[in-house]
Write an enzyme that holds these catalytic residues in place. Sequence first.
Site, PDB file in Angstrom:
ATOM      1  N   ARG A  30       0.867  -1.202   0.005  1.00 59.88           N
ATOM      2  CA  ARG A  30      -0.032   0.139   0.005  1.00 59.88           C
ATOM      3  C   ARG A  30       0.815   1.161  -0.126  1.00 59.88           C
ATOM      4  O   ARG A  30       0.587   2.116  -0.651  1.00 59.88           O
ATOM      5  CB  ARG A  30      -0.771  -0.068   1.134  1.00 59.88           C
ATOM      6  CG  ARG A  30      -2.351  -1.060   1.090  1.00 59.88           C
ATOM      7  CD  ARG A  30      -2.628  -1.401   2.485  1.00 59.88           C
ATOM      8  NE  ARG A  30      -3.792  -2.013   2.307  1.00 59.88           N
ATOM      9  CZ  ARG A  30      -3.955  -3.366   2.417  1.00 59.88           C
ATOM     10  NH1 ARG A  30      -2.707  -4.158   2.078  1.00 59.88           N
ATOM     11  NH2 ARG A  30      -5.036  -4.142   2.109  1.00 59.88           N
ATOM     12  N   GLY A  98      -1.618 -11.679  -4.410  1.00 67.85           N
ATOM     13  CA  GLY A  98      -2.966 -11.487  -4.753  1.00 67.85           C
ATOM     14  C   GLY A  98      -3.269 -10.227  -3.994  1.00 67.85           C
ATOM     15  O   GLY A  98      -4.181  -9.546  -4.655  1.00 67.85           O
ATOM     16  N   ARG A 126      -6.483 -17.989  -8.466  1.00 66.73           N
ATOM     17  CA  ARG A 126      -7.162 -17.382  -7.422  1.00 66.73           C
ATOM     18  C   ARG A 126      -8.442 -16.590  -7.692  1.00 66.73           C
ATOM     19  O   ARG A 126      -8.336 -15.860  -8.826  1.00 66.73           O
ATOM     20  CB  ARG A 126      -6.147 -16.584  -6.511  1.00 66.73           C
ATOM     21  CG  ARG A 126      -5.044 -17.579  -6.001  1.00 66.73           C
ATOM     22  CD  ARG A 126      -4.231 -16.893  -4.943  1.00 66.73           C
ATOM     23  NE  ARG A 126      -4.697 -16.305  -3.877  1.00 66.73           N
ATOM     24  CZ  ARG A 126      -4.299 -15.729  -2.921  1.00 66.73           C
ATOM     25  NH1 ARG A 126      -3.067 -15.237  -2.924  1.00 66.73           N
ATOM     26  NH2 ARG A 126      -4.937 -15.114  -1.751  1.00 66.73           N
ATOM     27  N   SER A 171     -12.741  -9.597   3.468  1.00 63.17           N
ATOM     28  CA  SER A 171     -11.741  -9.301   2.556  1.00 63.17           C
ATOM     29  C   SER A 171     -11.140  -8.001   2.598  1.00 63.17           C
ATOM     30  O   SER A 171     -11.760  -7.111   1.917  1.00 63.17           O
ATOM     31  CB  SER A 171     -11.933 -10.093   1.087  1.00 63.17           C
ATOM     32  OG  SER A 171     -10.611  -9.660   0.514  1.00 63.17           O
ATOM     33  N   ASP A 319      -3.739 -15.322   7.921  1.00 64.25           N
ATOM     34  CA  ASP A 319      -2.397 -15.890   7.211  1.00 64.25           C
ATOM     35  C   ASP A 319      -1.760 -16.786   8.042  1.00 64.25           C
ATOM     36  O   ASP A 319      -0.637 -17.173   7.720  1.00 64.25           O
ATOM     37  CB  ASP A 319      -1.894 -14.597   6.855  1.00 64.25           C
ATOM     38  CG  ASP A 319      -2.325 -13.744   5.832  1.00 64.25           C
ATOM     39  OD1 ASP A 319      -3.063 -14.270   4.875  1.00 64.25           O
ATOM     40  OD2 ASP A 319      -2.273 -12.517   5.656  1.00 64.25           O
ATOM     41  N   LYS A 346      -5.988 -19.475  -0.650  1.00 65.06           N
ATOM     42  CA  LYS A 346      -5.081 -18.681  -0.485  1.00 65.06           C
ATOM     43  C   LYS A 346      -3.968 -19.021  -1.461  1.00 65.06           C
ATOM     44  O   LYS A 346      -4.198 -19.782  -2.376  1.00 65.06           O
ATOM     45  CB  LYS A 346      -4.506 -18.950   0.892  1.00 65.06           C
ATOM     46  CG  LYS A 346      -5.530 -18.323   2.000  1.00 65.06           C
ATOM     47  CD  LYS A 346      -5.504 -16.672   1.698  1.00 65.06           C
ATOM     48  CE  LYS A 346      -6.480 -15.932   2.952  1.00 65.06           C
ATOM     49  NZ  LYS A 346      -6.551 -14.533   2.372  1.00 65.06           N
ATOM     50  N   ARG A 350      -4.806 -24.208   1.622  1.00 70.84           N
ATOM     51  CA  ARG A 350      -4.145 -24.266   2.929  1.00 70.84           C
ATOM     52  C   ARG A 350      -4.610 -25.515   3.998  1.00 70.84           C
ATOM     53  O   ARG A 350      -4.053 -25.996   4.784  1.00 70.84           O
ATOM     54  CB  ARG A 350      -3.834 -22.874   3.614  1.00 70.84           C
ATOM     55  CG  ARG A 350      -2.891 -22.013   2.857  1.00 70.84           C
ATOM     56  CD  ARG A 350      -2.509 -20.892   3.566  1.00 70.84           C
ATOM     57  NE  ARG A 350      -1.470 -20.301   2.791  1.00 70.84           N
ATOM     58  CZ  ARG A 350      -0.951 -18.973   2.909  1.00 70.84           C
ATOM     59  NH1 ARG A 350      -1.807 -18.188   3.639  1.00 70.84           N
ATOM     60  NH2 ARG A 350      -0.218 -18.397   2.382  1.00 70.84           N
TER      61      ARG A 350
HETATM   62  C1  S3P Z   1      -4.177  -8.820   2.677  1.00 72.13           C
HETATM   63  C2  S3P Z   1      -5.459  -9.531   2.857  1.00 72.13           C
HETATM   64  C3  S3P Z   1      -5.648 -10.786   3.216  1.00 72.13           C
HETATM   65  C4  S3P Z   1      -4.651 -11.391   3.483  1.00 72.13           C
HETATM   66  C5  S3P Z   1      -3.486 -11.245   2.398  1.00 72.13           C
HETATM   67  C6  S3P Z   1      -3.110  -9.740   2.592  1.00 72.13           C
HETATM   68  C7  S3P Z   1      -4.104  -7.475   2.489  1.00 72.13           C
HETATM   69  O1  S3P Z   1      -6.321 -11.415   2.226  1.00 72.13           O
HETATM   70  O2  S3P Z   1      -4.762 -12.876   3.518  1.00 72.13           O
HETATM   71  O3  S3P Z   1      -2.224 -11.897   2.840  1.00 72.13           O
HETATM   72  O4  S3P Z   1      -3.101  -7.034   2.415  1.00 72.13           O
HETATM   73  O5  S3P Z   1      -5.227  -6.861   2.436  1.00 72.13           O
HETATM   74  P1  S3P Z   1      -8.090 -11.125   1.674  1.00 72.13           P
HETATM   75  O6  S3P Z   1      -8.343 -10.032   1.667  1.00 72.13           O
HETATM   76  O7  S3P Z   1      -8.226 -12.175   0.513  1.00 72.13           O
HETATM   77  O8  S3P Z   1      -8.546 -11.980   3.058  1.00 72.13           O
END
Ligand code: S3P
Length: 438
Positions: A30, A98, A126, A171, A319, A346, A350
């Site tokens: 970010r 992701g 994904r 999420s 995570d 994920k 997992r």
């Molecule tokens: C994240 C959000 C989570 C997490 C990922 C990082 C983020 O995923 O599992 O490792 O930085 O916003 P989800 O938003 O898919 O739950």
Amino acid sequence: MSARIDWTSTRSAGLAGELVVPGDKSISHRAVMFAALADGSSTIDGFLEGEDTCATARAFAQMGVRIETPSASRRIVHGVGLHGLAASAQPIDCGNAGTGMRLLAGLLAGQSFDSVLIGDESLSRRPMRRVIEPLVAMGASIEAGEAGLPPLRIHGGRVLRGIHCRPPVASAQVKSAVLLAGLYAEGETEISEIHPTRDYSERMLAAFGWPIAFGAGWARLHGGHRLVATDVVVPADFSSAAFFLVAASLVPGSELILRDVGLNPRRTGLLEALRLMGADISECRRRERCGEMIADLVVRHAPLRGIDIPVELVPDMIDEFPALFIAAAGARGTTRVRGAAELRVKESDRIATMATGLRALGVDIAETPDGADIVGGVVGGGQVASHGDHRIAMSFAVAGLVAAAPVRITDCANVATSFPGFVEMANGCGFGLSSIGA
Ligand code: S3P
């Protein structure tokens, strides 16, 4: 593609030392994004030099943002302003990330140009509909591959409208994608969540000067403002610290100090779960840095007992389940996990990957669609497949510390996505981890 690397992890006589694990992955992604879109230059310290976050930095370089690396873990990002990005001549490769792909989808939906987002084999499996659907409702035009999988083709030049939405999955990536599109949208964008998730995007937007209202489980902003360059100091990643919290808890005679760990309450569910299991983890020098709580964590060996993981903790430790499964395998009694179906989408499935690996080490584990029952006891030696999932690989490295015989873990190269230098840091505090290029 990195060359294949396998590890062998052997039993440990005790862990000791002081560690600073690498910078937080979520915050590093970010920080680059918001700094790139800001007016002026921002310095990021503690930036995660991982493959995922470096892929995000490369994406912005491809779109004309000048990013300097004066030293390791430091970036100076010369922001181009909200409307200053240029089309990338090549598809943007998000690697294994992701977070990179989903947040970029929101941001790129608001540009005047077209973009293509691609990823590695794991990311290409994904689900992306979860971001495509709200973005399309805002007026975006996004094409995905079959079944909503990457690559994503994002058509620019659309007029986006703010929406009020409540995504069906909890999420932070979906929330952040919608908020990023909301920067470019006409009117108000509001998101409410079925369970509160990490709020780094909201905090960072505020730090970069964008008016935003938010609280646990909701956020609201209007399009049409500007981001102002801001320096960011990234805390150590709780998710990387997690492996050491579990390791020191399990190995008799251990004591580790983990410095400057980010303790955002939406990330620290594992801390609570481990404490419920009997772990001895204390916090010192608790303080605020760049709007985030950080502290040093001191973890000492303590016998763990199996528990039912409270369902409300699941999003706050999403995570950390691979590490939790290892803690459960080394605990007395049964640990039950439910309400964690997200684990199936994920970097690998997992639940299945951990269950297969633990069974190979002689641990009694029963899968359910949204969790598992893990019966703690003796962990044996053997070979487990990480399926290229960084957190699975590091978790089984921890299992090896208490296993009756060496644990061989295949396909560990992707650990570099989130934790470059893991083997060296782990061995420095008492792991017996050897790495073999296969
Ligand atoms: C994240 C959000 C989570 C997490 C990922 C990082 C983020 O995923 O599992 O490792 O930085 O916003 P989800 O938003 O898919 O739950």
